[in-house]
Design a protein around this motif. Structure first.
Motif, short mmCIF file in Angstrom:
data_model
loop_
_atom_site.label_atom_id
_atom_site.label_comp_id
_atom_site.label_asym_id
_atom_site.label_seq_id
_atom_site.Cartn_x
_atom_site.Cartn_y
_atom_site.Cartn_z
N ARG A 145 0.81 -1.26 -0.01
CA ARG A 145 0.03 0.16 0.04
C ARG A 145 0.83 1.22 -0.24
O ARG A 145 0.12 2.22 -0.02
CB ARG A 145 -0.82 -0.08 1.32
N SER A 147 2.88 3.01 -2.21
CA SER A 147 2.68 4.04 -3.35
C SER A 147 1.59 4.84 -3.21
O SER A 147 1.07 5.93 -3.40
CB SER A 147 3.04 3.70 -4.50
N SER A 148 0.32 4.11 -2.99
CA SER A 148 -1.06 4.65 -3.02
C SER A 148 -1.33 5.61 -1.58
O SER A 148 -2.07 6.30 -1.83
CB SER A 148 -2.17 3.41 -3.11
N CYS A 149 -0.58 5.11 -0.75
CA CYS A 149 -0.66 5.94 0.68
C CYS A 149 0.27 7.38 0.62
O CYS A 149 0.23 8.16 1.48
CB CYS A 149 -0.15 5.32 1.70
N GLU A 152 2.14 12.26 -3.44
CA GLU A 152 2.82 12.19 -4.82
C GLU A 152 4.24 12.04 -4.81
O GLU A 152 4.75 11.98 -3.28
CB GLU A 152 2.35 13.57 -5.42
N SER A 187 4.84 1.61 -10.29
CA SER A 187 3.93 1.35 -8.82
C SER A 187 2.63 2.30 -8.67
O SER A 187 2.07 2.15 -7.58
CB SER A 187 4.78 1.97 -7.72
N GLY A 188 2.30 2.99 -9.70
CA GLY A 188 1.06 3.61 -9.62
C GLY A 188 1.22 5.29 -8.87
O GLY A 188 0.33 5.97 -9.10
N LEU A 189 2.46 5.37 -8.60
CA LEU A 189 2.70 6.82 -8.12
C LEU A 189 2.35 7.82 -9.09
O LEU A 189 2.67 7.78 -10.35
CB LEU A 189 4.14 6.78 -7.40
N ASN A 190 2.21 9.09 -8.66
CA ASN A 190 1.88 10.03 -9.60
C ASN A 190 3.65 10.99 -9.34
O ASN A 190 3.66 11.69 -8.45
CB ASN A 190 0.89 10.89 -9.16
N ASN A 297 1.91 8.25 -15.76
CA ASN A 297 2.34 8.15 -14.32
C ASN A 297 3.25 9.44 -14.09
O ASN A 297 3.59 9.75 -13.05
CB ASN A 297 3.33 6.85 -14.21
#
Ligand code: RIB
Ligand code: CA
Length: 321
Positions: A145, A147-149, A152, A187-190, A297
């Motif tokens: 969790r 990267s989603s936490c 940015e 990883s889905g990070l912005n 991304n």
């Protein structure tokens, strides 16, 4: 507006400590933790200079945690030896910091500190990375969790539209750990990416850096400590006419004054297997011929206002921390 709460992962080089100087003198930012990684020099050298910088700037409250000594993809030992020889030609037989800090790194390692800060307050932190992405990739692998936490991230790395600085296609931070960089970009990070498209644009003229070098004990130390490296940078590119790059500090500039940067939205991936191209940052969506996948991304910084950035950097850093 409340300051952005940031965590910095750094390899403690000359431009990294100047990035710290800009961050610690900027009211828009609150640095809440720092993690270190080996890079141009070994982990002890890079951590030592982060601790020295914090101590001299009066920010001993910020926890510093040490990360990986070696990277996923590469043994960096021969690189440290190459850099030691460069420092030797500048008059120092070792790349260790000139000064021994009184403060120490905390007892937990970088990956643990990254995960605990981010997971305790999901959505709160902006991550800034100024070195190889090994610590961050390990945090992503250990805590799915992670990267989603994060809110940015801002990263110095890559050469998407320009030549690299380790070979024609790769920039140092990505080149030194392509596997880690691949995990990070997927990883889905912005991500806001401050790469070599802009890295060499903000250079301080000799009179400007002489002036800032005398502005505080901290700045005096930084310029004295990194003198062999500064001499090397100068020899390396005579076209600069004595000007000095402060590259990693741009990553902080992109947070503090985003309007100084022109960006293009794209998808970045990293080559890990190429015989000649390992560490290359590959951009999709930057032209009609290389369409992007559905999700982008990265905001890639493609240009910047160097004069205004230099003005901001000098004003802030001379004012103090
Ligand atoms: O390629 C430039 C990068 O490599 C900078 O972050 C510098 O500090 C080194 O880490
Ligand atoms: Ca760096």
């Amino acid at each position: 507006m409340a300051p952005k709460r940031i965590i910095i992962d750094t390899d403690g080089e000359f431009d990294d400590v100047l990035a710290l100087a800009l961050a610690l003198s900027s009211p828009e930012i609150k640095v809440e933790a720092i993690t270190t990684i080996s890079g141009v020099r070994c982990l002890e050298d890079s951590t030592g200079d982060v601790l020295n910088t914090l101590e001299l700037m009066g920010h001993t409250e910020i926890p510093v945690a040490m990360g990986f000594r070696q990277h996923f993809s590469k043994d960096m030992t021969s690189n440290w030896e190459r850099v030691r020889k460069i420092w030797a030609t500048g008059g120092r037989s070792s790349t260790s910091p000139l000064r021994k800090p009184d403060i120490r790194a905390v007892d937990v390692d970088a990956v643990e500190l990254l995960i605990s800060k981010v997971m305790q307050e999901p959505g709160e932190f902006t991550l800034v990375t100024l070195g190889a992405l090994t610590n961050v990739a390990a945090a992503i692998l250990r805590e799915p969790r992670f990267s989603s936490c994060l809110r940015e991230s801002y990263t110095m790395g890559g050469a998407v539209l320009v030549q690299g600085n380790m070979n024609p296609v790769a920039e140092f931070n990505i080149w030194s750990d392509p596997e880690a960089a691949k995990i990070y970009f997927n990883s889905g990070l912005n991500i806001t990416l401050v790469g070599l498209e802009v890295y060499y644009k903000a250079r301080l003229r000799q009179d400007q850096w002489n002036n800032v070098a005398q502005s505080s004990e901290a700045m005096q130390y930084i310029f004295e400590n990194f003198d062999p490296w500064i001499k090397y940078l100068d020899r390396h590119d005579p076209s600069k006419a004595g000007a000095l790059e402060i590259g990693d500090a741009l990553t902080i500039g992109a947070i503090v004054e985003p309007d100084l940067f022109t960006k293009q939205r794209c998808f970045i991936d990293v080559e890990t297997k190429g015989e000649l191209t390992s560490g290359m940052t590959v951009g999709y969506g930057l032209s009609a011929r290389s369409p992007a996948p559905k999700t982008m991304n990265t905001d890639l910084c493609v240009d910047m206002n160097a004069n205004e950035f230099n003005k901001l950097f000098l004003e802030r850093v001379k004012k103090g921390f």
